[in-house]
Motif scaffolding. Sequence first.
Motif, short mmCIF file in Angstrom:
data_model
loop_
_atom_site.label_atom_id
_atom_site.label_comp_id
_atom_site.label_asym_id
_atom_site.label_seq_id
_atom_site.Cartn_x
_atom_site.Cartn_y
_atom_site.Cartn_z
N VAL A 228 24.55 16.15 8.38
CA VAL A 228 23.35 15.49 7.84
C VAL A 228 22.46 15.05 9.00
O VAL A 228 22.94 14.49 9.99
N ALA A 229 21.18 15.31 8.84
CA ALA A 229 20.17 14.81 9.78
C ALA A 229 19.25 13.86 9.03
O ALA A 229 18.84 14.16 7.90
N THR A 230 18.93 12.71 9.60
CA THR A 230 18.07 11.72 8.94
C THR A 230 16.83 11.46 9.76
O THR A 230 16.85 11.58 11.01
N ALA A 231 15.77 11.12 9.05
CA ALA A 231 14.51 10.76 9.70
C ALA A 231 13.77 9.78 8.80
O ALA A 231 13.91 9.80 7.57
N LYS A 232 12.95 8.94 9.43
CA LYS A 232 12.16 7.96 8.68
C LYS A 232 10.69 8.30 8.86
O LYS A 232 10.23 8.48 10.01
N SER A 233 9.98 8.34 7.73
CA SER A 233 8.56 8.67 7.81
C SER A 233 7.79 7.53 8.44
O SER A 233 8.24 6.38 8.48
N HIS A 234 6.65 7.88 8.96
CA HIS A 234 5.83 6.86 9.60
C HIS A 234 5.33 5.84 8.56
O HIS A 234 5.07 6.21 7.40
N PRO A 235 5.14 4.57 8.95
CA PRO A 235 4.55 3.61 8.01
C PRO A 235 3.05 3.87 7.84
O PRO A 235 2.42 4.49 8.70
N SER A 236 2.51 3.29 6.70
CA SER A 236 1.06 3.38 6.44
C SER A 236 0.59 2.08 5.78
O SER A 236 1.41 1.20 5.49
N ALA A 237 -0.70 1.96 5.59
CA ALA A 237 -1.23 0.72 4.97
C ALA A 237 -0.58 0.51 3.60
O ALA A 237 -0.38 1.47 2.85
N PRO A 238 -0.24 -0.76 3.32
CA PRO A 238 0.40 -1.00 2.02
C PRO A 238 -0.56 -0.65 0.87
O PRO A 238 -1.78 -0.63 1.02
N SER A 239 -0.01 -0.40 -0.20
CA SER A 239 -0.79 -0.11 -1.41
C SER A 239 -0.15 -0.84 -2.58
O SER A 239 1.02 -1.23 -2.51
N GLY A 240 -0.95 -1.00 -3.63
CA GLY A 240 -0.41 -1.73 -4.79
C GLY A 240 -0.36 -3.22 -4.54
O GLY A 240 0.57 -3.89 -4.98
N VAL A 241 -1.40 -3.74 -3.80
CA VAL A 241 -1.46 -5.18 -3.55
C VAL A 241 -2.13 -5.86 -4.77
O VAL A 241 -3.28 -5.54 -5.10
N GLY A 242 -1.37 -6.70 -5.42
CA GLY A 242 -1.90 -7.36 -6.63
C GLY A 242 -2.86 -8.53 -6.31
O GLY A 242 -2.91 -9.02 -5.17
N LEU A 243 -3.56 -8.99 -7.34
CA LEU A 243 -4.46 -10.14 -7.15
C LEU A 243 -3.62 -11.40 -6.95
O LEU A 243 -2.55 -11.56 -7.55
N PRO A 244 -4.15 -12.28 -6.12
CA PRO A 244 -3.42 -13.53 -5.97
C PRO A 244 -3.54 -14.39 -7.25
O PRO A 244 -4.44 -14.22 -8.03
N THR A 245 -2.59 -15.27 -7.41
CA THR A 245 -2.61 -16.22 -8.53
C THR A 245 -3.14 -17.54 -8.00
O THR A 245 -2.59 -18.08 -7.01
N LEU A 246 -4.17 -18.09 -8.64
CA LEU A 246 -4.83 -19.31 -8.18
C LEU A 246 -4.52 -20.43 -9.19
O LEU A 246 -4.66 -20.25 -10.40
N THR A 247 -4.11 -21.55 -8.66
CA THR A 247 -3.84 -22.72 -9.53
C THR A 247 -4.60 -23.92 -8.94
O THR A 247 -4.41 -24.27 -7.76
N SER A 248 -5.47 -24.53 -9.77
CA SER A 248 -6.23 -25.70 -9.32
C SER A 248 -5.34 -26.91 -9.42
O SER A 248 -4.77 -27.20 -10.48
N LEU A 249 -5.22 -27.58 -8.33
CA LEU A 249 -4.35 -28.73 -8.31
C LEU A 249 -5.14 -30.03 -8.43
O LEU A 249 -4.79 -30.91 -9.20
N GLU A 250 -6.09 -30.20 -7.68
CA GLU A 250 -6.96 -31.37 -7.67
C GLU A 250 -8.39 -30.88 -7.54
O GLU A 250 -8.64 -29.67 -7.42
N ALA A 251 -9.28 -31.85 -7.45
CA ALA A 251 -10.69 -31.46 -7.38
C ALA A 251 -10.99 -30.72 -6.10
O ALA A 251 -11.90 -29.90 -6.03
N THR A 252 -10.14 -30.99 -5.09
CA THR A 252 -10.43 -30.34 -3.80
C THR A 252 -9.30 -29.40 -3.35
O THR A 252 -9.29 -28.92 -2.22
N GLN A 253 -8.32 -29.11 -4.21
CA GLN A 253 -7.17 -28.28 -3.80
C GLN A 253 -6.94 -27.14 -4.80
O GLN A 253 -7.07 -27.35 -6.01
#
Length: 547
Positions: A466-491
Motif C-alpha cells: 500500500v502507498a498512501t498520500a495526502k492531498s493538498h489543503p484548500s480554502a474551506p467551504s461550507g462555512v455556515g452563517l454565524p448565530t447572533l444572540t443579543s445579550l444586552e443593549a450593548t452586547q
Amino acid sequence: MTLEASPTGLGNFTVEQREEGRALLLSWDEPHAPNGVIRMYNLYSEGNLEFSGLTRSFLFRRLEPWTVYSLTLEACTKAGCAHTPLQHITTAAAPPASQLPPRPLSVGSDHVSFTWDPPSQPNGPIGKYSLLGRSLEERRRLGINKEDNDGAKVLFTETPPQQAESLSYTVTGLRPWTQYEFSVCTHNTAGHTCSSWVTVTTRQAPPRGLASPTVRHIQDRPSEVVVSWAPPLEPNGVLQSYRIHRNNVSFSFSFDPTVLTYTDEDLQPFSTYSYSVTACTSEGCITSPQTNITTLEAPPVMVEAPTVDAITSDHVNISWVKPLMQNGEVTQYVLKINNKETYRGRDLNTSLSDLQPHTSYQLVLLACTRGGCTTSNTRTVVTEEAPPTHLAAPSLKVTGPESVEITWRPPNHPNGIITGYELCRDGEVIYVGTDTHYHDFTLQPSMEYSYVVRANNSRGTVSSEVATAKSHPSAPSGVGLPTLTSLEATQVRVEWQTPARPNGQIVSYAVYLRDPVQLNITSAVFTPEHSVFSDKQIILQGLSPYR
C-alpha cells in the motif's frame, strides 16, 4: 773259329713306367745265343725306329698315358739280326686332362640341368665324375679365387659306363635369381682334373618371406594411418612393384620398389581396416599376411539437439539420442543451458528444476569421444508462466488538493506476459489497463488516500504494498452563517460551527463586524492560541443599542 750268325734267344723287355705314363724305361738282356758280337740293338715302335745303340736300356719318352704301344727289339751281329715278337705295352694312367666345363641345358628358378662330355684326355679309365657347385656370393665373401675349388660342395658323383659320350645331371634346391658356379671333376686311378668354373644365374621367382606390414596412427588425424613394410627376405629376383590391399581390395595404383611407406587417407574414424602388401618380380607375386588396425576416435558427427517435454514454470525433462555417427565410444554427454554446464554423464536424459517461469533457455548438447566433442544445434525452450511476484508499491505524486499522480513499475518477476493492471484507491478499483501510470482527479483536499496496484498474467495476480498520500489543503467551504444572540443593549454573542468542508486544518477564524451607520468594517482574527478559536463563540461589547 766258327763264323758269326744271327742271334737267337732274344727275350722280352723289362718295362718300368716313368713320368706318370708319359715315359717307359725299357731294358733287356743279351740274347741267350748271341752267335757273335752284338753290334747294335734297335727298338721299333709301330715300325718306327725309336732307338739304336749298344746299351741295353732306353728311356722311351713323349708317350701318351694309358696308351698301348707295340714294340719290337732287334739285336744284330755281323751276320744278321734277330727280332723279338711284337710286344704290346700299355703306359700307366695319368690324371685326366682337358675337361670342359658342364653346359647348362635348362635353367629354372631353383634348378639347373647340366650335361658334359668326357675329357679329351682321360689318361686312364674314368672312375667317376663329380659335379661341384658353390654360390658366387659366398665365394666372394670368403675371398676365394675363382680358380680354386675351396668352398665348393660335391653335388653329384657317378661312376659312368665306359665309353660314355656324355653325362647329365639336374641340380635342385637352388635359390632363385642367384649366381652359382659349377665345375666337373673327372677321376681315374692316377688322380683327377676339374674343369674351369661356369657361372649360371638362376631364373627369377615370386618373392618369399614377405612380412605383414606395419600400420600406425597419426596423432590427431583419425582419418589417416601410415602403412610401412620391409622388402621380402628372399626377393628371388628384381622387385618390380609393391601393391597395397585394404580390406582385401587392391589399390588401383602400385609403388616403385624403392617406396616402403604410404599414408592412407580418407578413412572412417574408429573403424577396423586390414592391410596386406603384394611384392612382385617378373615371375610372380607374393602377398603378405594381413595387419589389422582400428583408426583413432574422432568427434561424433550429426549430434541432434536435445528434446524437451513436461515443461512447467520451473521444471523441464530433457532427453537426447546417440549420434548417428559416433566415430568412437561416446564417453560422456554434456548439457549446457545458456552456456552453463548443467549435466555431465552417459545417460540419455535428465531433468532440470528451479528454473525461472516464462524464461527462454538455450539448450546445447555436446557428445564426446576420446577424439573430441561435437556440439548440437541450439534448442530453445520457454518455461510456462507463473503468477507474478515482487510488485513494488506505486509512486504517488500529489499534484493538487484534488489530484494525485500514480505511477508504478512492472513486477520484478512478471513470470509471464502482464496482461493488465488494476489500480485501487482505498480498496476501490479506479483503473484497469496496461498503462503504468494514472492521474486521479476526484479527490478531496487535505485527505489521505491509500493506493494498491495489482498486476495480472495468464497464471494469476500479484498485489503491491500500500502507498498512501495526502492531498493538498484548500480554502474551506461550507462555512455556515454565524448565530447572533443579543445579550444586552450593548452586547451580542456570536457563535459559529466548523466549516462543512474544512479542506485542511483550520488555522484561524476571522469575525467581521460592519457598522451600518458608520459604514466601516472591523474584524478580529482568532488563532488556536485564543480560547475563542476552540469555543467558536465570542461576545461583542460596546455596541450601539438598538442597532
